[in-house]
Design a protein around this motif. Structure first.
Motif, short mmCIF file in Angstrom:
data_model
loop_
_atom_site.label_atom_id
_atom_site.label_comp_id
_atom_site.label_asym_id
_atom_site.label_seq_id
_atom_site.Cartn_x
_atom_site.Cartn_y
_atom_site.Cartn_z
N GLY A 1 0.82 -1.20 0.00
CA GLY A 1 0.00 0.00 0.00
C GLY A 1 0.85 1.24 0.00
N ARG A 2 0.19 2.36 -0.17
CA ARG A 2 0.90 3.63 -0.31
C ARG A 2 1.79 3.97 0.89
NH1 ARG A 2 -0.40 9.34 -2.52
NH2 ARG A 2 0.74 10.54 -1.02
N ASP A 3 1.32 3.82 2.09
CA ASP A 3 2.11 4.15 3.27
C ASP A 3 2.62 2.93 4.01
OD1 ASP A 3 2.04 6.94 2.99
OD2 ASP A 3 0.02 7.02 3.83
N THR A 4 2.65 1.80 3.33
CA THR A 4 3.15 0.56 3.90
C THR A 4 4.67 0.52 3.73
OG1 THR A 4 1.10 -0.50 3.17
CG2 THR A 4 2.89 -1.95 3.82
N PRO A 5 5.39 0.02 4.72
CA PRO A 5 6.85 -0.07 4.57
C PRO A 5 7.25 -0.94 3.38
CG PRO A 5 6.21 -0.47 6.84
CD PRO A 5 4.95 -0.44 6.03
N TYR A 6 8.38 -0.60 2.78
CA TYR A 6 8.93 -1.43 1.72
C TYR A 6 9.36 -2.76 2.33
CZ TYR A 6 8.91 2.28 -1.73
OH TYR A 6 8.50 3.24 -2.63
N PRO A 7 9.02 -3.88 1.68
CA PRO A 7 9.43 -5.18 2.22
C PRO A 7 10.92 -5.40 1.98
CG PRO A 7 8.31 -5.48 0.11
CD PRO A 7 8.22 -4.01 0.46
N GLY A 8 11.52 -6.14 2.88
CA GLY A 8 12.93 -6.45 2.72
C GLY A 8 13.55 -6.83 4.05
N THR A 9 14.83 -7.07 3.99
CA THR A 9 15.59 -7.49 5.15
C THR A 9 16.34 -6.30 5.75
OG1 THR A 9 15.92 -9.65 4.13
CG2 THR A 9 17.40 -9.08 5.94
N THR A 10 16.20 -6.12 7.04
CA THR A 10 16.99 -5.10 7.73
C THR A 10 18.41 -5.63 7.85
OG1 THR A 10 15.07 -4.32 8.96
CG2 THR A 10 17.23 -3.79 9.87
N VAL A 11 19.36 -4.87 7.29
CA VAL A 11 20.75 -5.32 7.28
C VAL A 11 21.63 -4.57 8.27
CG1 VAL A 11 20.62 -6.19 4.93
CG2 VAL A 11 21.36 -3.84 5.32
N ALA A 12 21.15 -3.43 8.77
CA ALA A 12 21.96 -2.66 9.73
C ALA A 12 21.09 -1.66 10.47
CB ALA A 12 23.08 -1.93 9.01
N PRO B 1 28.47 11.83 -3.42
CA PRO B 1 27.59 11.47 -2.31
C PRO B 1 26.74 10.22 -2.60
CG PRO B 1 27.48 13.82 -2.71
CD PRO B 1 28.27 13.23 -3.84
N ALA B 2 26.26 10.08 -3.83
CA ALA B 2 25.45 8.91 -4.18
C ALA B 2 26.29 7.64 -4.16
CB ALA B 2 24.81 9.10 -5.55
N ARG B 3 27.49 7.70 -4.70
CA ARG B 3 28.37 6.52 -4.70
C ARG B 3 28.78 6.16 -3.27
NH1 ARG B 3 31.07 9.40 -8.84
NH2 ARG B 3 32.90 9.52 -7.50
N THR B 4 29.02 7.16 -2.44
CA THR B 4 29.39 6.92 -1.05
C THR B 4 28.23 6.28 -0.29
OG1 THR B 4 30.91 8.80 -1.09
CG2 THR B 4 30.23 8.00 1.08
N LEU B 5 27.03 6.77 -0.52
CA LEU B 5 25.84 6.20 0.13
C LEU B 5 25.66 4.75 -0.31
CD1 LEU B 5 23.47 6.84 2.03
CD2 LEU B 5 22.17 7.52 -0.01
N LEU B 6 25.79 4.48 -1.58
CA LEU B 6 25.65 3.10 -2.07
C LEU B 6 26.72 2.20 -1.45
CD1 LEU B 6 24.19 1.09 -3.87
CD2 LEU B 6 25.65 1.83 -5.77
N THR B 7 27.92 2.70 -1.30
CA THR B 7 28.98 1.92 -0.65
C THR B 7 28.62 1.62 0.81
OG1 THR B 7 30.67 2.80 -2.12
CG2 THR B 7 31.43 1.91 0.00
N LEU B 8 28.06 2.61 1.50
CA LEU B 8 27.63 2.39 2.89
C LEU B 8 26.56 1.31 2.96
CD1 LEU B 8 27.40 5.98 4.42
CD2 LEU B 8 29.08 4.19 4.94
N PHE B 9 25.61 1.35 2.02
CA PHE B 9 24.58 0.32 1.98
C PHE B 9 25.20 -1.06 1.76
CE2 PHE B 9 21.26 3.54 0.21
CZ PHE B 9 20.98 3.97 1.49
N ARG B 10 26.06 -1.14 0.78
CA ARG B 10 26.66 -2.45 0.44
C ARG B 10 27.53 -2.99 1.56
NH1 ARG B 10 28.12 -0.97 -5.83
NH2 ARG B 10 26.07 -1.51 -6.68
N THR B 11 28.26 -2.12 2.25
CA THR B 11 29.11 -2.62 3.34
C THR B 11 28.31 -2.95 4.58
OG1 THR B 11 29.65 -0.36 4.02
CG2 THR B 11 31.19 -1.44 2.51
N ALA B 12 27.08 -2.47 4.65
CA ALA B 12 26.22 -2.80 5.80
C ALA B 12 25.65 -4.21 5.68
CB ALA B 12 25.07 -1.80 5.90
N THR B 13 25.67 -4.77 4.48
CA THR B 13 25.09 -6.09 4.26
C THR B 13 25.99 -7.16 4.84
OG1 THR B 13 24.11 -5.26 2.22
CG2 THR B 13 24.20 -7.64 2.47
N PRO B 14 25.41 -8.03 5.68
CA PRO B 14 26.24 -9.09 6.28
C PRO B 14 26.70 -10.11 5.24
CG PRO B 14 23.96 -9.17 7.11
CD PRO B 14 24.06 -8.05 6.14
#
Length: 127
Positions: free
Chosen positions: A25-36, A114-127
């Motif tokens: 739904g519109r205000d429903t959280p995006y499904p997925g796995t919390t990685v950090a 900034p976008a590449r740095t953010l993506l790197t932070l996301f990727r390194t947060a993944t176990p």
């Protein structure tokens, strides 16, 4: 990118989500796995990067976000806001109790530092 200022100030914790689909739904959280979970300086760094994302042009990919963040205040009640990032179509979708409709959809340039740095932070947060 513009974030709701009061919510940014109130953010005490960020949940990083590896998104697996679109919400039901519109205000429903995006499904997925919390990685950090980020707190303290990690919150400040992440929000600073998100706010420094420069405007971009819309590209058509069907919006398939891979990463998202949910921001919470100290009470860890309902999320203040949630942001989903699609690095392919360069679109950001945001919703939550603190998000005005004018901020719900924005575009960014994924090739900026900034976008590449953010993506790197996301990727390194993944176990």
């Amino acid at each position: 990118m513009h974030l709701p200022a009061e919510a940014v100030t109130a953010t005490a914790l960020i949940e990083v989500v590896r998104i697996s689909g679109l919400p039901a739904g519109r205000d429903t959280p995006y499904p997925g796995t919390t990685v950090a979970h980020w707190i303290g300086s990690e919150v400040a760094t992440a929000l600073s990067l998100v706010e420094s994302l420069s405007g971009g042009e819309q590209h058509r990919c069907g919006f398939s976000p891979g990463w998202g963040v949910r921001a919470y205040e100290d009470s860890l009640d309902l999320a203040l806001f949630e942001v989903a990032f699609c690095f392919t179509c360069q679109e950001i979708r945001m919703h939550g109790r603190t998000v005005p409709s004018g901020l719900a959809k924005q575009y960014f340039d994924p090739d900026t530092l900034p976008a590449r740095t953010l993506l790197t932070l996301f990727r390194t947060a993944t176990p």
